[in-house]
Design a protein around this motif. Structure first.
Motif, PDB file in Angstrom:
ATOM      1  N   HIS A  75       0.681  -1.609  -0.454  1.00  8.54           N
ATOM      2  CA  HIS A  75       0.140   0.017  -0.315  1.00  8.54           C
ATOM      3  C   HIS A  75       1.136   1.642   0.449  1.00  8.54           C
ATOM      4  N   VAL A  76       2.159   1.440   0.937  1.00  7.69           N
ATOM      5  CA  VAL A  76       2.332   2.921   0.914  1.00  7.69           C
ATOM      6  C   VAL A  76       3.413   2.977   0.093  1.00  7.69           C
ATOM      7  N   TYR A  77       3.992   2.085  -1.363  1.00  3.19           N
ATOM      8  CA  TYR A  77       3.893   2.903  -2.531  1.00  3.19           C
ATOM      9  C   TYR A  77       2.872   3.174  -3.818  1.00  3.19           C
ATOM     10  N   HIS A  78       1.786   2.354  -3.525  1.00  2.00           N
ATOM     11  CA  HIS A  78       0.791   3.194  -4.539  1.00  2.00           C
ATOM     12  C   HIS A  78       0.580   4.616  -4.620  1.00  2.00           C
ATOM     13  N   TYR A  79       0.866   5.131  -3.779  1.00  2.00           N
ATOM     14  CA  TYR A  79       0.501   6.982  -3.914  1.00  2.00           C
ATOM     15  C   TYR A  79       1.165   7.005  -5.062  1.00  2.00           C
ATOM     16  N   ASP A  80       2.803   6.750  -5.078  1.00  2.00           N
ATOM     17  CA  ASP A  80       3.878   7.605  -6.293  1.00  2.00           C
ATOM     18  C   ASP A  80       3.179   6.777  -7.350  1.00  2.00           C
ATOM     19  N   LEU A  81       3.279   5.784  -7.088  1.00  2.00           N
ATOM     20  CA  LEU A  81       3.012   5.266  -8.827  1.00  2.00           C
ATOM     21  C   LEU A  81       2.451   5.681  -9.348  1.00  2.00           C
ATOM     22  N   VAL A  82       0.268   5.306  -8.853  1.00  2.00           N
ATOM     23  CA  VAL A  82      -0.316   5.724  -9.632  1.00  2.00           C
ATOM     24  C   VAL A  82       0.128   7.176 -10.021  1.00  2.00           C
ATOM     25  N   LYS A  83       0.446   7.712  -9.619  1.00  2.00           N
ATOM     26  CA  LYS A  83       1.075   9.600  -9.520  1.00  2.00           C
ATOM     27  C   LYS A  83       1.824   9.620 -11.063  1.00  2.00           C
ATOM     28  N   ALA A  84       2.643   8.251 -11.321  1.00  2.00           N
ATOM     29  CA  ALA A  84       3.603   8.779 -12.370  1.00  2.00           C
ATOM     30  C   ALA A  84       2.675   8.299 -13.183  1.00  2.00           C
ATOM     31  N   CYS A  85       1.817   7.375 -12.448  1.00  2.00           N
ATOM     32  CA  CYS A  85       1.151   6.414 -14.214  1.00  2.00           C
ATOM     33  C   CYS A  85       0.017   7.287 -14.917  1.00  2.00           C
ATOM     34  N   ILE A  86      -0.264   8.404 -14.099  1.00  2.00           N
ATOM     35  CA  ILE A  86      -1.162   9.508 -14.309  1.00  2.00           C
ATOM     36  C   ILE A  86      -0.515  10.794 -15.215  1.00  2.00           C
ATOM     37  N   LEU A  87       0.289  10.861 -14.850  1.00  2.00           N
ATOM     38  CA  LEU A  87       1.015  12.176 -14.799  1.00  2.00           C
ATOM     39  C   LEU A  87       1.853  11.008 -16.540  1.00  2.00           C
ATOM     40  N   ALA A  88       2.181  10.533 -17.020  1.00  2.00           N
ATOM     41  CA  ALA A  88       2.722   9.273 -18.193  1.00  2.00           C
ATOM     42  C   ALA A  88       1.148   8.821 -18.800  1.00  2.00           C
ATOM     43  N   GLY A  89       0.485   9.698 -18.205  1.00  2.00           N
ATOM     44  CA  GLY A  89      -1.244   9.642 -19.084  1.00  2.00           C
ATOM     45  C   GLY A  89      -1.666   7.730 -19.669  1.00  2.00           C
ATOM     46  N   LYS A  90      -1.509   7.136 -18.690  1.00  2.00           N
ATOM     47  CA  LYS A  90      -1.709   5.907 -18.202  1.00  2.00           C
ATOM     48  C   LYS A  90      -2.304   5.114 -16.978  1.00  2.00           C
ATOM     49  N   ALA A  91      -3.727   4.549 -18.233  1.00  2.00           N
ATOM     50  CA  ALA A  91      -4.786   4.013 -17.133  1.00  2.00           C
ATOM     51  C   ALA A  91      -4.129   2.970 -16.104  1.00  2.00           C
ATOM     52  N   VAL A  92      -4.803   3.152 -14.828  1.00  2.00           N
ATOM     53  CA  VAL A  92      -4.398   2.416 -13.880  1.00  2.00           C
ATOM     54  C   VAL A  92      -5.511   1.117 -13.054  1.00  2.00           C
ATOM     55  N   LEU A  93      -5.457   1.011 -13.002  1.00  2.00           N
ATOM     56  CA  LEU A  93      -6.058  -0.318 -11.976  1.00  2.00           C
ATOM     57  C   LEU A  93      -4.990  -0.485 -10.377  1.00  2.00           C
ATOM     58  N   CYS A  94      -5.347   0.121  -9.612  1.00  2.00           N
ATOM     59  CA  CYS A  94      -4.358  -0.081  -8.401  1.00  2.00           C
ATOM     60  C   CYS A  94      -4.718  -0.918  -6.661  1.00  2.00           C
TER      61      CYS A  94
END
Length: 352
Positions: A75-94
């Motif tokens: 869980h603690v890594y979700h925030y940074d990774l989701v943010k990076a995906c959004i900024l890269a324009g990638k859809a996310v299922l977290c």
């Protein structure tokens, strides 16, 4: 339907189950996997016939080979990774919980809206055919007025104090990992509760090992829920109404059968014969939303996810459980080790 290309971040247990079920997805292909350990990435890729294996999360996030990324790390890594995906324009299922608290989740959903990127918390249970059936029964008034829900999620966790489930640095504890499921079930039918009570056992590593949660709504409903890392339980769920009850069979969060029992004890059971654990249904939902140009699922919306984490925040506040870097809503400073110690001193009656 076109084949959506997926990537997976993480190669742990949940990533394995997800990848095993992926072959049952209507229209998608697993193109890439990333792990910080080369051997894990290569093994995972070989096991699931995945073409690309990355040793760095950001190489996967920036790869043109994938359109959607499934995040399956603690869980603690979700925030940074989701943010990076959004900024890269990638859809996310977290994986759930989407983040460790409401503040982080809200920021990410706002960012997704701003960048027009699809994001969904992986509440896979929501898309299980049994849950869909139960929702339909309740909506059709099959058990009259639904007024109470009982649900458990218990299992025996590893006892290694460094295991993510017991490690406060990793967002450990029963609530965020498994307590989220019973709370989700209650909120699916009743919405965000007006009253929250919790009795918890805090273990030696300062995370919650076991809790019993009572949620109440001003309109008169109650939910009695529990989550445990130290007990066995049939893990059934019961929805009680004025004309009968619904029982979701063990283990309710991935059930293949459920029954409706009327006031005069007439029983109707339904069984769904789907392969695997049912992770394919959330993938189908993401693919459907992408095809329709949606940035959130109407069936597990950002609002649903935010209301869920808000309740979990309240439950944690009630037992004084804070993760490193979090601020106690009652304070205006961060907790350091001493604060944590103080907190547990106050809650020493929960200690075992």
């Amino acid at each position: 339907m076109k084949k959506v290309r997926w990537g997976i971040i993480g190669t742990g247990h949940i990533a394995h189950v997800f990848a095993s079920d992926f072959c049952h997805v209507k229209a998608g292909e697993l193109r890439a996997v990333a792990s910080r350990n080369k051997e894990s990435a290569d093994q995972f890729a070989a096991e699931f016939d995945i073409e690309l294996a990355f040793v760095d999360y950001f190489s996967l996030i920036n790869s043109h080979e994938v359109e959607v990324i499934y995040i399956a790390v603690p869980h603690v890594y979700h925030y940074d990774l989701v943010k990076a995906c959004i900024l890269a324009g990638k859809a996310v299922l977290c994986e759930k919980p989407f983040t460790i608290n409401e503040v982080q989740s809200k920021e990410l959903y706002d960012l997704a809206r701003k960048h027009n990127v699809f994001v969904m918390e992986a509440m896979w249970t929501r898309f299980n055919p049994v849950i869909e059936q139960v929702v339909e029964w309740v909506e059709e008034g099959e058990i009259g007025d639904l007024n109470s829900i009982q649900a458990s999620f218990n299992f025996l966790a590893p006892t290694d104090p460094n295991h993510r489930l017991l490690n406060i640095e990793m967002g450990g504890g029963a609530l965020l990992d498994i307590g989220i499921y019973p709370v989700f079930l209650a909120q699916l039918f009743f919405g965000k509760p007006d009253f929250v009570q919790n009795q918890a056992l805090i273990g030696d590593t300062n995370v919650d090992l076991f809790e019993q949660i009572l949620l109440g709504w001003e309109s008169g409903q109650l939910a009695s829920l529990d989550a445990s890392l130290i007990s066995h339980n049939p893990n059934r769920a019961i929805l009680s109404g004025s004309k009968g009850y619904i029982e979701i069979d063990s283990e309710w969060f991935k059930a293949k059968s459920c029954r409706i029992v009327s006031a005069d004890n007439k029983e109707r059971a339904v069984t769904f014969d789907f392969p695997g654990d049912g992770y394919q249904f959330e993938v189908d939902e993401v693919n459907r939303c992408l095809e329709e140009g949606l940035i959130q699922s109407p069936n597990h919306s950002w609002q649903d996810s935010l209301e869920l984490i808000a309740t979990l925040d309240e439950i944690r506040q009630d037992i004084g459980l804070y993760y490193p870097g979090e601020t106690d809503p009652g304070d205006d400073h961060h907790h350091d080790e001493e604060d944590l110690h103080e907190h547990h001193h106050e809650h020493s009656h929960h200690k075992h």
